[in-house]
Design a protein around this motif. Structure first.
Motif, short mmCIF file in Angstrom:
data_model
loop_
_atom_site.label_atom_id
_atom_site.label_comp_id
_atom_site.label_asym_id
_atom_site.label_seq_id
_atom_site.Cartn_x
_atom_site.Cartn_y
_atom_site.Cartn_z
N GLY A 163 -23.91 18.65 17.67
CA GLY A 163 -23.95 17.43 18.46
C GLY A 163 -24.32 16.22 17.65
N ASN A 195 -21.40 15.50 15.41
CA ASN A 195 -20.12 15.45 16.12
C ASN A 195 -19.05 16.25 15.38
OD1 ASN A 195 -18.26 14.80 18.12
ND2 ASN A 195 -17.68 12.87 17.14
N GLY A 208 -15.63 16.97 17.11
CA GLY A 208 -14.67 15.89 17.18
C GLY A 208 -14.13 15.44 15.84
N ARG A 209 -14.92 15.67 14.78
CA ARG A 209 -14.53 15.17 13.46
C ARG A 209 -13.71 16.16 12.65
NH1 ARG A 209 -20.08 12.31 11.16
NH2 ARG A 209 -20.14 10.57 12.65
#
Length: 271
Positions: free
Chosen positions: A218, A221, A224-225
């Motif tokens: 979290g 990230n 998402g990356r």
């Protein structure tokens, strides 16, 4: 009379499977290939530097316990181990997550079999046989898979005999020792023992706590990356949105078939 159909290699399915490989599995394959390419030059002996040599493994050279699975004798040794390891490692990463796989395979899944091998080779057998190659991980993962299979399907039948499914990797290991001259039976056995121990839950405490991994995911990230990243919650591969599933045909069916095929004709861990 109908002409029998000859099975053909489906390149589109193979390409789709390769593109679907998770992040850590890709990284391990890339490191194996890069290490082999690096071993082609003559200025620095990569094998002498990174192979697991029992009498050269000490506090100052513990890096050998992490480098030896990536180093191979030749291109054929590397290719066969890649073919065997990839489906097994892809399945493991899909089930446990990228960060967990990273922590285990660059940690206890490399060091524990290595130290076990060094201890047995030096203090029990009094030898100094050099080992290298990712087949230690192949047998480790086969051990994990065998325990999982045993819990759902305890036996398979040959003629009138019921054979425990957990013994399958041991049978493969014995076949490799008999059919492949110079293969490291002890090195494979050390990997298999660690795989059995992890599958039975005896050394799962070596895996990092999921709470910490979720915090790292979290905070950075990562989901998402990083493309093809597998979260610790095992819900998605990341921004590409591919759902991992233990029932995936590309993963579950290809894994054992490729792995068994390689191991049966594989190379030894060391020279």
């Amino acid at each position: 009379m109908p002409t029998p159909s000859i099975p053909s290699f489906n390149t589109s399915r193979a390409r789709a499977y390769v593109f679907r490989l998770p992040l850590f599995t890709r990284a391990v394959v890339a490191i194996i290939v890069a290490t082999w390419l690096l071993s082609l030059q003559q200025l620095w002996d990569v094998r002498a530097w990174g192979a697991l040599v029992p009498d050269k493994t000490g506090m100052a050279t513990l890096y050998r316990t992490n480098t030896f699975p990536f180093i191979h004798l030749n291109i054929f040794h590397a290719i066969l181990n890649i073919l065997a390891l990839t489906p097994l490692l892809e399945r493991f990463e899909s089930e446990h997550g990228t960060l967990t796989s990273l922590a285990l395979f660059f940690g206890p899944f490399a060091t524990v079999p290595a130290l076990l091998y060094v201890g047995l080779e030096r203090f029990v057998y009094g030898g100094n046989t050099v080992v290298m190659g990712a087949s230690v991980w192949v047998f480790l993962l086969l051990g994990v898979e065998a325990i999982h299979t045993y819990r759902t399907n305890p036996h398979f039948r040959i003629s009138s005999y019921d054979i425990p499914t957990w013994t399958t990797p041991m049978i493969v290991m014995l076949c490799v020792a008999a059919l492949v001259p110079g293969s490291s039976f002890l090195g494979h056995l050390c990997g298999l023992v660690v795989g059995y121990a992890f599958g039975l839950g005896y050394i799962k405490f070596l895996a990092p706590p999921e709470k910490i991994l979720r915090y790292i995911e979290g905070k950075l990230n990562l989901l998402g990356r990083l493309p093809h990243y597998v979260s610790v919650d095992q819900k998605t591969y990341g921004r590409f949105g591919i759902l991992p599933s233990s029932g995936n045909s590309g993963s579950s069916s290809a894994g054992p078939a490729v792995a068994m095929g390689m191991v049966g004709s594989g190379q030894r861990l060391g020279p």
